[in-house]
Design a protein around this motif. Structure first.
Motif, short mmCIF file in Angstrom:
data_model
loop_
_atom_site.label_atom_id
_atom_site.label_comp_id
_atom_site.label_asym_id
_atom_site.label_seq_id
_atom_site.Cartn_x
_atom_site.Cartn_y
_atom_site.Cartn_z
N ARG A 60 0.00 85.21 -2.50
CA ARG A 60 -1.31 83.79 -2.03
C ARG A 60 -2.73 83.99 -3.27
N ILE A 61 -2.51 82.84 -4.45
CA ILE A 61 -3.96 83.32 -5.19
C ILE A 61 -5.17 82.11 -4.78
N VAL A 62 -6.53 82.34 -5.45
CA VAL A 62 -7.33 81.08 -5.58
C VAL A 62 -7.34 80.13 -6.16
N MET A 63 -6.39 78.98 -6.30
CA MET A 63 -6.44 78.22 -7.50
C MET A 63 -7.44 77.75 -7.46
N GLN A 64 -8.83 76.94 -6.85
CA GLN A 64 -9.57 76.18 -7.34
C GLN A 64 -10.96 77.14 -7.22
N GLY A 65 -12.03 76.87 -7.61
CA GLY A 65 -13.31 77.67 -7.11
C GLY A 65 -13.64 79.06 -7.57
N VAL A 66 -12.94 79.28 -8.13
CA VAL A 66 -13.01 80.99 -8.84
C VAL A 66 -14.16 81.56 -9.16
N HIS A 67 -14.79 80.78 -9.54
CA HIS A 67 -16.28 81.24 -9.94
C HIS A 67 -17.54 81.07 -8.88
N ALA A 68 -16.92 81.02 -7.45
CA ALA A 68 -17.83 80.56 -6.58
C ALA A 68 -17.55 81.58 -5.59
N VAL A 69 -16.79 82.41 -5.43
CA VAL A 69 -16.19 83.69 -4.60
C VAL A 69 -16.89 85.37 -5.55
N SER A 70 -16.81 85.77 -4.53
CA SER A 70 -16.72 87.47 -5.00
C SER A 70 -15.78 88.65 -4.87
N ALA A 71 -15.38 89.29 -5.06
CA ALA A 71 -14.68 90.80 -4.78
C ALA A 71 -15.31 91.14 -3.70
N GLY A 72 -13.79 91.05 -1.94
CA GLY A 72 -14.08 91.89 -0.93
C GLY A 72 -14.22 91.06 0.44
N GLU A 73 -14.66 89.68 -0.31
CA GLU A 73 -14.91 88.42 0.70
C GLU A 73 -13.93 88.42 0.96
N LYS A 74 -14.39 87.73 2.56
CA LYS A 74 -13.02 87.14 3.41
C LYS A 74 -13.23 85.89 3.32
N VAL A 75 -11.79 85.60 3.45
CA VAL A 75 -12.12 84.17 2.89
C VAL A 75 -9.81 83.73 4.20
N THR A 76 -10.28 82.22 3.97
CA THR A 76 -9.54 81.80 5.14
C THR A 76 -8.80 80.99 4.35
N PRO A 77 -7.63 81.09 3.01
CA PRO A 77 -6.58 80.13 2.84
C PRO A 77 -6.38 78.83 3.83
N ILE A 78 -6.52 77.50 2.40
CA ILE A 78 -6.58 75.87 2.87
C ILE A 78 -5.85 75.67 1.89
N ALA A 79 -4.71 74.26 1.91
CA ALA A 79 -4.23 73.46 1.04
C ALA A 79 -5.23 73.26 0.52
N PRO A 80 -4.53 72.57 -1.19
CA PRO A 80 -5.79 71.20 -1.69
C PRO A 80 -5.74 70.11 -0.96
N PRO A 81 -7.01 69.72 -1.24
CA PRO A 81 -6.84 67.95 -0.44
C PRO A 81 -5.88 66.99 -0.90
N HIS A 82 -5.91 67.46 -1.97
CA HIS A 82 -4.83 66.35 -2.38
C HIS A 82 -3.54 66.72 -2.55
N ALA A 83 -2.45 66.27 -2.38
CA ALA A 83 -0.68 66.77 -2.77
C ALA A 83 -0.66 66.53 -4.41
N GLU A 84 -1.22 65.79 -5.00
CA GLU A 84 -1.28 66.06 -6.53
C GLU A 84 -1.40 67.57 -7.21
N ASP A 85 -3.08 68.34 -6.94
CA ASP A 85 -3.53 68.91 -6.31
C ASP A 85 -2.76 70.45 -6.90
N ALA A 86 -1.22 70.66 -5.48
CA ALA A 86 -0.54 71.58 -5.35
C ALA A 86 -0.13 71.50 -7.18
N PRO A 87 0.55 72.97 -7.52
CA PRO A 87 1.20 73.78 -8.46
C PRO A 87 2.30 73.05 -7.97
N GLN A 88 3.03 72.43 -9.11
CA GLN A 88 4.74 71.90 -9.57
C GLN A 88 5.48 72.83 -9.21
#
Length: 355
Positions: free
Chosen positions: A327-355
């Motif tokens: 699992r990798i961060v798909m969007q907003g990669v410049h707004a996070v930092s190493a070691g930060e605890k996160v909660t993965p969520i799906a994209p708000p729009h289905a068309e933004d998901a990888p095909q």
């Protein structure tokens, strides 16, 4: 003393337990596998290896056409006819030019023979002999050229010089044609090719000799092997794509000109050896590409370097550094930092998901 101890005890009881680290929601999804053996898929069409216009070598009025588009023709078969009356003047002119050239050659030959004899007796200089020999060579070349022009002027019939198929008609009966003006489009029999248009973002990953697999929608289940034969040196001015020609191995009669073909260029990796990610997931660690990976145990972020195989318009093909399902961060990669605890969520729009 009792009062002091009571205050200390009350103060210790008033301390709160440390709060748990808050998890930051990020758009993160598992990476998907792609077929690493396929470097790219394109749509193309079938062409003959040699395609050319057919034309008369002399001017005249077209009086007859013996074939139509789509017909198979044999080498030496008559295709069209010029009015013999029109090139008659050209034939007479060519005959006169040939007679004049033969006369000049005769004179130059006689002059050469005389000067060679006089040179042996030291009656003329070396320079004069060389000039005479040069005049003879020029006269001989002029005679040969006039002979070829006369031969061309005698032919008023257009014939096929190879077996092939007439692909188009570009002149009508009664039309006055200039020398070299196209009468038919022609495709030689034998070798077949497929033409594909490649975007400029991907043409750098294609090389001469690269293997490919080709399928025809008109012949389901029948595939052909091919290899890249030619890559256009410049992009098309209108589409900004590069024309790539692939030679088809073992072409058969089912390969009709103009058929649509699905072409899969072969890559250097085995199947399922690569993963694809959206372009928005790519981060850079200095000059090196990297991605934010969500560690499965504690849901913290780890910046991991990756090897990019190819950049696309919306996605990136990763050759090494990631495994399928991570699992990798798909969007907003410049707004996070190493070691930060996160909660993965799906994209708000289905068309933004990888095909």
């Amino acid at each position: 003393m009792v009062a002091a101890m009571s205050l200390i005890w009350l103060a210790g009881c008033s301390k709160k337990a440390p709060e748990a680290e808050a998890a930051v929601p990020v758009i993160a999804l598992p990476v998907q596998a792609v077929d690493g053996a396929v470097a790219g898929r394109y749509s193309g069409d079938v062409h003959a290896r040699y395609e050319m216009p057919l034309s008369f070598r002399m001017a005249g009025r077209l009086t007859a056409r013996y074939v139509d588009p789509g017909e198979q023709v044999k080498q030496g078969q008559p295709l069209a006819q010029l009015d013999p009356a029109d090139p008659s003047l050209q034939l007479a002119y060519a005959k006169a030019a040939l007679d004049a050239a033969e006369h000049r050659l005769l004179f130059a030959t006689q002059q050469r023979d005389r000067d060679e004899a006089q040179f042996k007796q030291n009656l003329i200089s070396q320079l004069q002999l060389q000039q005479t020999q040069d005049n003879y060579a020029s006269a001989l070349a002029g005679r040969d050229q006039a002979r070829q022009q006369y031969k061309l002027a005698q032919s008023t019939t257009l014939v096929a010089d190879h077996d092939g198929i007439i692909t188009s008609r570009q002149a009508e009966v009664g039309q006055v044609l200039a020398a070299g003006q196209a009468v038919f489009g022609f495709a030689q029999s034998g070798e077949r090719e497929v033409y594909v248009d490649v975007p400029e973002s991907r043409v750098g990953g294609i090389t001469i000799g690269q293997a490919a697999m080709m399928n025809l929608p008109a012949s389901p289940g029948h595939s052909y092997t091919a290899r890249v034969r030619e890559i256009a040196p410049a992009a098309d001015a209108q589409s900004r794509t590069y024309l790539v020609k692939l030679a088809i191995d073992h072409a058969d009669a089912s390969l009709q000109l103009g058929m649509t073909a699905d072409v899969a260029l072969q890559g250097s990796k085995p199947a399922d050896a690569m993963v694809t990610i959206p372009a928005t997931a790519l981060f850079h660690q200095g000059e090196h590409p990297a991605v934010w990976v969500v560690t499965p145990g504690d849901s913290k972020l780890d910046l991991r370097p990756v090897t990019v195989e190819r950049y696309g318009e919306r996605d990136v093909l990763i050759a090494a550094g990631l495994k399928v399902g991570e699992r990798i961060v798909m969007q907003g990669v410049h707004a996070v930092s190493a070691g930060e605890k996160v909660t993965p969520i799906a994209p708000p729009h289905a068309e933004d998901a990888p095909q």
